[in-house]
Write a protein that holds these residues in place. Structure first.
Motif, short mmCIF file in Angstrom:
data_model
loop_
_atom_site.label_atom_id
_atom_site.label_comp_id
_atom_site.label_asym_id
_atom_site.label_seq_id
_atom_site.Cartn_x
_atom_site.Cartn_y
_atom_site.Cartn_z
N PHE A 53 13.58 68.18 -17.85
CA PHE A 53 12.52 67.36 -18.45
C PHE A 53 12.42 66.07 -17.66
N TRP A 54 11.32 65.39 -17.85
CA TRP A 54 11.10 64.10 -17.19
C TRP A 54 11.35 63.00 -18.21
N LEU A 55 12.14 62.00 -17.82
CA LEU A 55 12.59 60.96 -18.74
C LEU A 55 12.33 59.58 -18.13
N ASN A 56 11.77 58.70 -18.95
CA ASN A 56 11.55 57.31 -18.54
C ASN A 56 12.09 56.42 -19.67
N ILE A 57 13.08 55.60 -19.35
CA ILE A 57 13.71 54.73 -20.34
C ILE A 57 13.40 53.28 -20.00
N THR A 58 12.92 52.54 -20.97
CA THR A 58 12.80 51.10 -20.83
C THR A 58 13.55 50.46 -21.98
N THR A 59 14.01 49.24 -21.75
CA THR A 59 14.84 48.59 -22.77
C THR A 59 14.60 47.09 -22.76
N SER A 60 14.87 46.49 -23.91
CA SER A 60 14.89 45.03 -24.02
C SER A 60 16.31 44.49 -23.86
N GLU A 61 17.29 45.41 -23.76
CA GLU A 61 18.67 44.97 -23.55
C GLU A 61 18.78 44.32 -22.17
N ALA A 62 19.74 43.42 -22.02
CA ALA A 62 19.97 42.77 -20.73
C ALA A 62 20.49 43.78 -19.72
N ALA A 63 20.17 43.55 -18.45
CA ALA A 63 20.73 44.39 -17.39
C ALA A 63 22.25 44.29 -17.43
N GLY A 64 22.92 45.41 -17.34
CA GLY A 64 24.37 45.41 -17.37
C GLY A 64 24.98 45.32 -18.76
N LEU A 101 25.51 72.88 -31.43
CA LEU A 101 26.21 73.87 -30.61
C LEU A 101 26.72 73.27 -29.32
N GLY A 102 26.01 72.27 -28.81
CA GLY A 102 26.45 71.63 -27.58
C GLY A 102 25.59 70.43 -27.25
N THR A 103 26.19 69.45 -26.59
CA THR A 103 25.45 68.29 -26.09
C THR A 103 25.38 68.42 -24.57
N LEU A 104 24.17 68.50 -24.06
CA LEU A 104 23.97 68.73 -22.63
C LEU A 104 24.07 67.44 -21.82
N ALA A 105 23.63 66.34 -22.41
CA ALA A 105 23.62 65.06 -21.70
C ALA A 105 23.42 63.95 -22.70
N THR A 106 23.81 62.75 -22.30
CA THR A 106 23.56 61.55 -23.09
C THR A 106 23.02 60.48 -22.15
N PHE A 107 21.95 59.82 -22.55
CA PHE A 107 21.38 58.70 -21.80
C PHE A 107 21.41 57.47 -22.69
N SER A 108 21.28 56.29 -22.07
CA SER A 108 21.36 55.06 -22.85
C SER A 108 20.50 53.99 -22.20
N ASN A 109 20.53 52.80 -22.83
CA ASN A 109 19.83 51.65 -22.26
C ASN A 109 20.32 51.36 -20.84
N GLN A 110 21.53 51.81 -20.49
CA GLN A 110 22.03 51.58 -19.13
C GLN A 110 21.30 52.41 -18.08
N ASN A 111 20.55 53.43 -18.53
CA ASN A 111 19.78 54.27 -17.61
C ASN A 111 18.33 53.82 -17.50
N SER A 112 18.05 52.59 -17.98
CA SER A 112 16.65 52.16 -18.04
C SER A 112 16.09 51.86 -16.66
N GLY A 113 14.76 51.91 -16.60
CA GLY A 113 14.06 51.64 -15.35
C GLY A 113 12.74 50.96 -15.64
N THR A 114 11.78 51.22 -14.79
CA THR A 114 10.45 50.63 -14.91
C THR A 114 9.57 51.54 -15.75
N ALA A 115 8.77 50.94 -16.62
CA ALA A 115 7.87 51.72 -17.47
C ALA A 115 6.99 52.62 -16.61
#
Length: 160
Positions: A73-84, A103-117
């Motif tokens: 899938f295609w994922l785009n994350i943006t956040t208001s959290e501070a970098a780092g 049954l299973g967790t394939l992956a986890t993403f977070s605010n640390q994976n954020s990028g440009t909208a």
């Protein structure tokens, strides 16, 4: 089923949310958007983007066998959290049975994976071979903490 040329057809229906949300099941803080940031087409889903919320988005699919059982899938994350910043907001990519049991967790993403909208990253392929031939929920589950929300934009989901 394998298509022409040995390719795999997508087991996900309405993978880009272009025709609304059906047959996806949406609960909690999940929004279909036709805003400024699709990966392709005009629509995409936003999980969370609001403080102190959680949301789930899933589709029940029968996992193909014969090598056509990879999730991407295609994922785009943006956040208001501070970098780092530490991990505060999360998106879990899960396989659940039709009753909702994990049954299973394939992956986890977070605010640390954020990028440009609007700048999407292709995530996967994640093997679903363990569930080949089974009917399961492919679920995106997001959680946001009490401040500085993150948005998880999802588009063009494929199981093939």
């Amino acid at each position: 089923q394998a298509g022409t040329g040995g390719g795999c057809s997508n087991a996900v229906v309405n993978p880009g949310f272009e025709t609304g949300t059906t047959p996806w099941t949406v609960s909690g803080q999940v929004t279909r958007s036709t805003g400024s940031f699709p990966h392709s087409g005009t629509a995409y889903m936003i999980v969370n983007c609001v403080n102190s919320t959680s949301g789930t988005l899933y589709q029940t699919v029968t996992v193909p066998s014969g090598g056509c059982s990879n999730l991407s899938f295609w994922l785009n994350i943006t956040t208001s959290e501070a970098a780092g910043a530490a991990v505060f907001d999360r998106l879990f990519i899960e396989v659940r049975n039709t009753s909702g049991t994990l049954l299973g967790t394939l992956a986890t993403f977070s605010n640390q994976n954020s990028g440009t909208a609007g700048v999407y990253v292709l995530r996967g392929p994640y093997s679903l071979n363990s569930w080949a031939g089974q009917t399961v929920r492919i679920q995106f589950r997001g959680t946001n903490d009490i401040t500085l929300p993150s948005s998880f934009r999802i588009d063009d989901v494929a199981v093939q």
